[in-house]
Design a protein around this motif. Sequence first.
Motif, mmCIF file in Angstrom:
data_model
loop_
_atom_site.group_PDB
_atom_site.id
_atom_site.type_symbol
_atom_site.label_atom_id
_atom_site.label_comp_id
_atom_site.label_asym_id
_atom_site.label_seq_id
_atom_site.Cartn_x
_atom_site.Cartn_y
_atom_site.Cartn_z
ATOM 1 N N THR A 100 -16.676 38.437 40.635
ATOM 2 C CA THR A 100 -15.866 38.889 39.509
ATOM 3 C C THR A 100 -16.025 37.976 38.297
ATOM 4 O OG1 THR A 100 -14.250 39.874 40.992
ATOM 5 C CG2 THR A 100 -13.505 39.374 38.756
ATOM 6 N N HIS A 101 -16.063 36.677 38.539
ATOM 7 C CA HIS A 101 -16.086 35.710 37.437
ATOM 8 C C HIS A 101 -17.469 35.128 37.181
ATOM 9 C CE1 HIS A 101 -11.738 35.740 36.960
ATOM 10 N NE2 HIS A 101 -11.656 35.762 38.280
ATOM 11 N N LEU A 288 -10.290 29.981 35.599
ATOM 12 C CA LEU A 288 -10.707 31.368 35.603
ATOM 13 C C LEU A 288 -10.290 32.131 36.844
ATOM 14 C CD1 LEU A 288 -14.335 30.909 34.213
ATOM 15 C CD2 LEU A 288 -12.275 31.551 32.968
ATOM 16 N N VAL A 289 -9.907 31.442 37.888
ATOM 17 C CA VAL A 289 -9.745 32.129 39.154
ATOM 18 C C VAL A 289 -8.415 31.824 39.816
ATOM 19 C CG1 VAL A 289 -12.237 32.114 39.553
ATOM 20 C CG2 VAL A 289 -10.832 30.294 40.493
ATOM 21 N N GLY A 323 -11.250 40.440 41.444
ATOM 22 C CA GLY A 323 -10.725 39.104 41.718
ATOM 23 C C GLY A 323 -9.569 39.080 42.685
ATOM 24 N N CYS A 330 -6.793 38.030 40.015
ATOM 25 C CA CYS A 330 -7.316 36.849 39.364
ATOM 26 C C CYS A 330 -7.420 37.084 37.867
ATOM 27 C CB CYS A 330 -8.701 36.502 39.903
ATOM 28 S SG CYS A 330 -8.644 35.946 41.590
ATOM 29 N N ARG A 332 -7.244 34.729 33.752
ATOM 30 C CA ARG A 332 -6.913 33.466 33.099
ATOM 31 C C ARG A 332 -5.442 33.143 33.312
ATOM 32 N NH1 ARG A 332 -10.942 31.734 29.727
ATOM 33 N NH2 ARG A 332 -12.610 33.239 29.418
#
Length: 357
Positions: A100-101, A288-289, A323, A330, A332
């Motif tokens: 995802t990221h 980010l996660v 995420g 997930c 920010r």
Amino acid sequence: GEIMSGLVARVAETIERHALCAPGDRVVVGVSGGADSLALLHALLALRERLVIALHVATLDHGLRGAAGAADAEFVRRTALGWGLPVTVGRADVGQIACTHRLSVEEAARQVRYTFLLRVARQVGAARIAVGHQRDDQAETVLLRLTRGSGARSLAAMAERVGRYRRPFLRLPRDVVHSAAADMPAPLSRTPWRDPNNDGRAFARVRVRTLLDALAADLGPSVVIGLSRTADLLRDDSDALHGHRPRGHQRLQEIRQRAAVGRDVQPGVVAQVERRAVEPTRQPPPVLVAVAFPPPAVHAPAVDQPENTEARARTPCRRRRPGALEGGACGRISPQSAASGAEIAQGSRSGRNGHAR
């Protein structure tokens, strides 16, 4: 055993010398089920009364090893309860998060792990988070960052204390820690799990470890000691240069003026002071996660204990809410989580090339 007793004595010395905790502190201990983290848990247990601290175990199944990962998390849960310690067990789908990221699995696992440990610490009111990185991990981190052209501050690598994070093993060699792990009494006497990823070359840290082993074989074990000492020296230099920060831009202008009139000012000094001058205005990088964990399972011992048991290689992406973490999401960090995000980033940067201990 005698080996473990020696390890406990060295850990006690490190904790006291570097003031890693204070009487009355609650300490979250990150335990993966590997040799380093199990030895760390045993050492802190042995020192609990002397240090007047309370312990809370945290273990995370990263979702990368299927039933084996779940079994290790269960082992840690039973081990903690066997010692009369509260334990929080979490699970994350790191493979999905990496996709995802657009992160490597290694980096996604690291960010998720630090997020999980920090959240457990906040939930149980812990002032400290103890992890099991040792001297060989430090040497690997320095070597990897050297290959990437890192500067002095990055080459300072990990420290015994950064924010809430504590690394009591950081000056101990891996073989000493693993020998002590083999000398642990029940219920920690089970053979610690060994990360099967250490047998492959998919992760950068594994390739660097292989290289470091080859260097140590050719040049002697002092290679590891030397790389670790380099980190210490560079951290001292970095800390000293921070002395320019209170005067900030004023000091920077003074140095530039000296250089302009032909006085002897090394370019490296100018570059370092420039970085220090702007650092106070920099914002921490976003995390980010792993923002919305599902409520992890918190287990308390069956009998009253001193602890407060009211603790509240890329993987193909599967079709799931982006995420997702076992029902969570997930993204920010939210504004109300900004402070914790800075702590997560701080811990992740300081241990960027150390895997789950």
